[in-house]
Write an enzyme that holds these catalytic residues in place. Structure first.
Site, short mmCIF file in Angstrom:
data_model
loop_
_atom_site.label_atom_id
_atom_site.label_comp_id
_atom_site.label_asym_id
_atom_site.label_seq_id
_atom_site.Cartn_x
_atom_site.Cartn_y
_atom_site.Cartn_z
N CYS A 86 0.83 -1.19 0.00
CA CYS A 86 0.00 0.00 0.00
C CYS A 86 0.88 1.26 0.00
O CYS A 86 1.61 1.48 -0.94
CB CYS A 86 -0.98 -0.04 1.18
N HIS A 194 -3.33 -5.88 1.01
CA HIS A 194 -2.66 -6.05 2.30
C HIS A 194 -2.56 -7.52 2.73
O HIS A 194 -3.44 -8.01 3.44
CB HIS A 194 -3.43 -5.30 3.38
N GLU A 196 -0.73 -8.69 4.97
CA GLU A 196 -0.55 -8.74 6.43
C GLU A 196 -1.89 -8.65 7.18
O GLU A 196 -1.95 -8.92 8.37
CB GLU A 196 0.41 -7.62 6.88
#
Lengths: 227, 83
Positions: A86, A194, A196
Site C-alpha cells: 500500500c 494487504h 498482512e
C-alpha cells in the site's frame, strides 16, 4: 529469520505487519522508527501501509527522500527481500526501486474491501508457496492504487515476469489489472492489497500468510545449513 | 531573491479521474462547452540567487516536485521580493 518493519510518520499498518511476521508467522520482528533505523542485520524489510507525511505532494513522495530509503536502495542492490504494501508500495515507486506510479482510483473513491487476486508468478521468493494461477482473497484499502506505467514498461514487466499479482475484478483502473510487481531482480515486491491483514481465519482470510511463509522458506533454503 | 513558479501537470495519455469529475460538474452547471479538465499543481519557491538556478530547479522537479513517470513540469523564474 529476522524482519524489520520501517515506521514512518503516518504509517498505520506497521503493527499489522509486525503481527504478521512475529505472531502469525512466529519469526523475529522489530519495528524501526525511520529516523534511527539501521537496516543492517535484518533478513527481510517490510514497508507498511498508511499515510506517510499525510500523503503530502504525492503519496510516498516525501518518505522517499528520507535517509532510510538510501539504505533501502543498498539493501535492494544487495539482494535483501523488501516488501512494500500500500503506502509502502507507493514509497518504493517514488524511490525508483520499482517501475511505474500510482494514480487516484478510477472512480475517485477510497476503497476498503476484500479482492480476489490471481497469483501470476509463483517463481519469486514472495510467492513460491502459492500455485501459479491460484486465486487468493486479500483486502485492499486505498485511494491511490491505480497502477500506471507506459506501454514500454508494461512490455518489459511482462517479459521479465515482474507482474506477480493481478486483480480478478480490477477495482481501481490499474493498467493490465496489476496489483503487485517486483523489480527486475525479483527481491523487491510492491503491492496495493494487504497480505498482512489476511494471516489468520479470524481476519476472514489466511491467504496472505503464504507470502510470508514463502519468504521464510526461501531464506531457510539459502542460509540455513541442512534446511 | 528569486521567485520560482512551478506548474506540475499530468502527462498526456495519463488518465485524470479528478479532472474528469470536475469536467462533469462544470457540464452539470451548464458549461457545456467544457470538453476536458486536467487538474495539476502549482508551487511557489522563494530561493536565494544561484548561478545554476535552472539546472537546480530541473533537478528538484525530477527528484521530488514532479513524478516524471506520470507528470510534466514547467517553471518560470522571476525577481523575488528582497526582505
Amino acid at each position: 529469520m529476522k524482519f524489520a518493519v520501517v515506521v514512518f510518520p503516518g504509517s498505520n499498518c506497521d503493527r499489522d505487519m509486525y503481527y504478521a511476521a512475529k505472531d502469525a508467522l512466529g519469526e523475529e520482528a522489530e519495528m524501526l522508527w525511520y529516523k534511527d533505523a539501521n537496516l543492517d542485520g535484518y533478513d527481510a524489510i517490510l514497508i507498511p501501509g498508511g499515510f506517510s507525511y499525510g500523503d503530502y505532494l504525492r503519496c510516498g513522495a516525501i518518505a522517499s527522500t528520507s535517509n532510510v530509503v538510501k539504505q533501502l536502495r543498498e539493501k535492494a542492490d544487495a539482494g535483501v527481500p523488501i516488501l512494500g504494501v500500500c503506502n509502502g508500495f507507493q514509497i518504493l515507486l517514488e524511490s525508483g526501486l520499482l517501475p511505474g506510479a500510482l494514480l487516484r482510483n478510477e472512480k475517485l473513491k477510497f476503497m476498503c474491501h476484500f479482492e480476489d487476486l490471481v497469483v501470476e508468478n509463483n517463481e519469486t521468493i514472495f510467492t513460491s508457496s502459492y500455485k501459479k494461477g491460484e486465486v487468493i482473497s486479500i483486502p485492499i484499502a486505498h485511494n491511490e492504487g491505480n497502477y500506471y506505467c507506459d506501454e514500454e514498461t508494461l512490455a518489459r514487466l511482462r517479459e521479465n515476469n515482474q507482474i506477480v499479482f493481478t486483480y480478478k475484478n480490477n477495482p481501481n483502473g490499474s493498467v493490465a489489472d496489476i496489483a503487485g510487481v517486483t523489480n527486475e531482480k525479483g527481491n523487491v515486491l510492491g503491492m496495493m492489497p494487504h497480505p498482512e491483514r489476511a494471516v489468520e481465519a479470524i481476519l476472514n482470510s489466511a491467504d496472505g500468510l503464504k507470502l510470508f511463509q514463502s519468504l521464510v522458506q526461501n531464506w531457510r533454503e539459502t542460509y540455513v545449513a541442512g534446511a | 531573491m528569486k521567485l520560482v513558479k512551478v506548474h506540475v501537470t499530468l502527462k498526456e495519455g495519463v488518465l485524470d479521474p479528478q479532472g474528469k469529475a470536475v469536467q462533469g460538474s462544470l457540464n452539470t452547471l451548464g458549461y457545456d462547452f467544457v470538453e476536458e479538465v486536467r487538474v495539476g499543481k502549482y508551487l511557489e519557491l522563494t530561493v536565494k540567487d544561484d548561478a545554476n538556478i535552472e539546472q537546480q530547479i530541473e533537478d528538484m522537479c525530477n527528484k521530488l516536485l514532479a513524478n516524471p513517470v506520470i507528470e510534466n513540469y514547467e517553471y518560470t523564474v522571476e525577481e523575488g521580493v528582497t526582505q
